[in-house]
Design an enzyme around this catalytic site. Structure first.
Site, PDB file in Angstrom:
ATOM      1  N   SER A 142       0.846  -1.193   0.000  1.00 46.41           N
ATOM      2  CA  SER A 142       0.000   0.000   0.000  1.00 46.41           C
ATOM      3  C   SER A 142       0.881   1.242   0.000  1.00 46.41           C
ATOM      4  CB  SER A 142      -0.917   0.007   1.222  1.00 46.41           C
ATOM      5  OG  SER A 142      -1.518   1.290   1.369  1.00 46.41           O
ATOM      6  N   VAL A 143       0.838   1.988  -1.096  1.00 50.80           N
ATOM      7  CA  VAL A 143       1.630   3.218  -1.229  1.00 50.80           C
ATOM      8  C   VAL A 143       1.208   4.241  -0.179  1.00 50.80           C
ATOM      9  CG1 VAL A 143       2.146   5.145  -2.779  1.00 50.80           C
ATOM     10  CG2 VAL A 143       1.991   2.808  -3.685  1.00 50.80           C
ATOM     11  N   ARG A 144      -0.095   4.335   0.067  1.00 56.34           N
ATOM     12  CA  ARG A 144      -0.602   5.328   1.031  1.00 56.34           C
ATOM     13  C   ARG A 144      -0.181   4.974   2.455  1.00 56.34           C
ATOM     14  NH1 ARG A 144      -5.549   4.625  -2.439  1.00 56.34           N
ATOM     15  NH2 ARG A 144      -5.395   6.318  -3.976  1.00 56.34           N
ATOM     16  N   LYS A 194      -9.616   3.401  10.305  1.00 65.33           N
ATOM     17  CA  LYS A 194      -8.956   2.130  10.593  1.00 65.33           C
ATOM     18  C   LYS A 194      -8.925   1.962  12.110  1.00 65.33           C
ATOM     19  CE  LYS A 194      -5.229   0.530   8.349  1.00 65.33           C
ATOM     20  NZ  LYS A 194      -3.831   0.323   7.914  1.00 65.33           N
ATOM     21  N   HIS A 213      -9.587  -6.480   6.079  1.00 60.42           N
ATOM     22  CA  HIS A 213      -8.841  -6.983   4.920  1.00 60.42           C
ATOM     23  C   HIS A 213      -8.030  -8.222   5.300  1.00 60.42           C
ATOM     24  CE1 HIS A 213      -8.893  -3.165   2.164  1.00 60.42           C
ATOM     25  NE2 HIS A 213     -10.074  -3.452   2.648  1.00 60.42           N
ATOM     26  N   GLY A 214      -8.272  -8.724   6.526  1.00 59.06           N
ATOM     27  CA  GLY A 214      -7.633  -9.970   6.943  1.00 59.06           C
ATOM     28  C   GLY A 214      -6.261  -9.821   7.559  1.00 59.06           C
ATOM     29  N   LYS A 215      -5.863  -8.563   7.863  1.00 56.52           N
ATOM     30  CA  LYS A 215      -4.497  -8.321   8.350  1.00 56.52           C
ATOM     31  C   LYS A 215      -4.439  -7.970   9.831  1.00 56.52           C
ATOM     32  CE  LYS A 215      -3.041  -6.773   3.774  1.00 56.52           C
ATOM     33  NZ  LYS A 215      -2.533  -5.629   2.986  1.00 56.52           N
ATOM     34  N   HIS A 248      -6.483  -5.829  11.568  1.00 54.84           N
ATOM     35  CA  HIS A 248      -7.101  -4.567  11.978  1.00 54.84           C
ATOM     36  C   HIS A 248      -8.457  -4.428  11.290  1.00 54.84           C
ATOM     37  CE1 HIS A 248      -4.753  -3.435   8.301  1.00 54.84           C
ATOM     38  NE2 HIS A 248      -5.896  -2.850   8.011  1.00 54.84           N
ATOM     39  N   ARG A 269     -11.467  -1.990   9.393  1.00 53.15           N
ATOM     40  CA  ARG A 269     -11.690  -0.789   8.590  1.00 53.15           C
ATOM     41  C   ARG A 269     -13.148  -0.392   8.720  1.00 53.15           C
ATOM     42  NH1 ARG A 269      -8.016   0.709   4.497  1.00 53.15           N
ATOM     43  NH2 ARG A 269      -6.081  -0.511   4.595  1.00 53.15           N
TER      44      ARG A 269
END
Length: 317
Positions: free
Chosen positions: A107-109, A188, A221-223, A225, A227
Site C-alpha cells: 500500500s503506497v498510502r 482504521k 482486509h484480513g491483516k 485490523h 476498517r
C-alpha cells in the site's frame, strides 16, 4: 498499490543484497523508452541516471496517459523509497528470496503515512528507529506480526480505549497517491497490543461504532485490523480483498486471513470473507454482501441503552 520493485533495486554484496532507491529521472527515462517484450520484466539501465524499474510496471506511475499512478517526481516518492530500503537493508535478503521480496504488492498510502509519522517529532516513530523499521516490515508484508497501534500507518485519532485505537485516514492530503474523491471518509481500528481483549473494552468499541458511526460498515482486509468504510464502497473493497487473497493463495506462503471478532465486523462482510476462505467464486461471495441477514441476538446485553437516541451521530450523512 505497487510492487516493491517500483521503488528500489537490489545490488549483490557478498552473499546478500543491498537495496538502492530509484531516482525520478531514471524512472522518467524508463517511461519514455522502447523496450523489447522479452526485457519488460528486467530492471532498466537508463545509462545516464542509473537503474530504473522494470518497464512492466509503467502503469504504476503517473504520466500524461495514466493519472492513476504514483506522483514519482515528488519528494515523497524519494522519502518512501529510502524508507523501504532502510527496512530491507536491516534484514538479510538472499538470492533465493530477492525476487519474492520485490514482487510484493504494498500500500503506497500506508507507506506515505509512515513517512509522515517518522517526520512528526511528537510521534514515537520519530524517536525509535527500531520501531520504525518494524512498522515498515509489517507494512510491506515481511513480518508475520500484525499492525498494532504503535506500528500503525497513523492518521487522526478519533477514539481510543485500553484495547483499541481508531484512526481517521488522511489520504486526501497525500502527495504520492492522494485520494481524489473529496467525499472520501474512511477509518482504521488497530489493537493497542496483540493479546486477548477484555469483553468490556470490546463492548466500549461496539457502542462507539453503533452510535457514532452508524452510517458505516466495519470490515477487515484480513491483516489483524478493522476498517470502517461507507456502505457504498464495500463492493470495491470486496473486489480488492478477493483479488489479493487469490493472488496470495496462488503464490503460496501467505499469512492466514484473519476474520477478526464477528461481533464487531458487519454481518454481511463476515459472511463474504468466510465464503471466500472456503474457496467460493467472487460472484458467489459478493451475493452475500447484498443479502438480508438474520439479525444476531445482541452479544452484549444492555448495549443499546448505553447512549441516548439524541446522541446518534450524523457522521456520514
Amino acid at each position: 498499490m505497487a510492487e516493491l520493485a517500483c521503488f528500489c533495486y537490489p545490488h549483490l554484496e557478498n552473499d546478500s543484497y543491498k537495496f538502492i532507491p530509484f531516482n525520478s529521472l531514471a524512472i522518467k527515462c524508463m517511461l519514455t523508452a522502447k523496450v523489447d517484450k522479452k526485457d519488460q520484466d528486467k530492471f532498466y539501465n537508463s545509462i545516464i541516471y542509473g537503474i530504473a524499474p522494470p518497464p512492466q510496471f509503467k502503469k504504476r506511475y503517473n504520466t500524461n496517459d495514466n493519472s492513476r499512478g504514483m506522483n514519482y517526481e515528488t519528494s515523497m516518492f524519494n522519502k518512501v523509497a529510502v524508507l523501504i530500503c532502510e527496512a530491507l537493508n536491516s534484514i538479510k535478503v538472499t538470492q533465493s528470496d530477492v525476487a519474492n521480496v520485490l514482487s510484493k504488492v504494498v500500500s503506497v498510502r500506508h507507506l506515505e503515512n509512515l513517512v509522515l509519522r517518522r517526520e512528526n517529532h511528537q510521534d514515537v516513530l520519530f524517536h525509535s528507529r527500531d520501531l520504525l523499521l518494524k512498522s515498515v516490515l509489517i507494512a510491506i508484508g515481511h513480518s508475520k506480526e500484525i499492525e498494532t497501534t504503535a506500528t500503525a500507518e497513523g492518521g487522526e485519532i478519533v477514539f481510543q480505549n485500553a484495547a483499541f485505537t481508531m484512526w481517521k485516514l488522511t489520504y486526501l492530503e497525500h502527495e504520492l497517491m492522494p485520494i481524489l474523491d473529496q467525499n472520501f471518509v474512511e477509518y482504521k481500528i488497530t489493537v493497542n497490543e496483540d493479546k486477548p481483549l477484555s469483553e468490556s473494552h470490546i463492548k466500549e468499541l461496539i457502542a462507539e461504532l453503533r452510535w457514532q458511526y452508524n452510517k458505516f460498515a466495519v470490515i477487515t482486509h484480513g491483516k489483524g485490523h478493522y476498517r470502517v468504510v461507507k456502505y457504498s464502497s464495500v463492493a470495491n473493497h470486496a473486489d480488492r480483498v478477493y483479488a489479493t487473497f487469490k493472488s496470495n493463495s496462488k503464490n503460496g506462503g501467505m499469512i492466514e486471513f484473519n476474520l477478526l471478532d464477528q461481533r464487531i465486523i458487519w454481518q454481511n462482510w463476515y459472511a463474504f470473507t468466510s465464503s471466500m476462505k472456503q474457496g467460493n467464486t467472487l460472484e458467489t461471495c459478493k451475493k452475500l454482501l447484498f443479502q438480508k441477514m438474520k439479525r444476531e441476538s445482541n452479544p452484549f446485553k444492555g448495549l443499546s441503552t448505553d447512549r441516548k437516541m439524541d446522541e446518534v451521530s450524523q457522521i456520514g450523512i
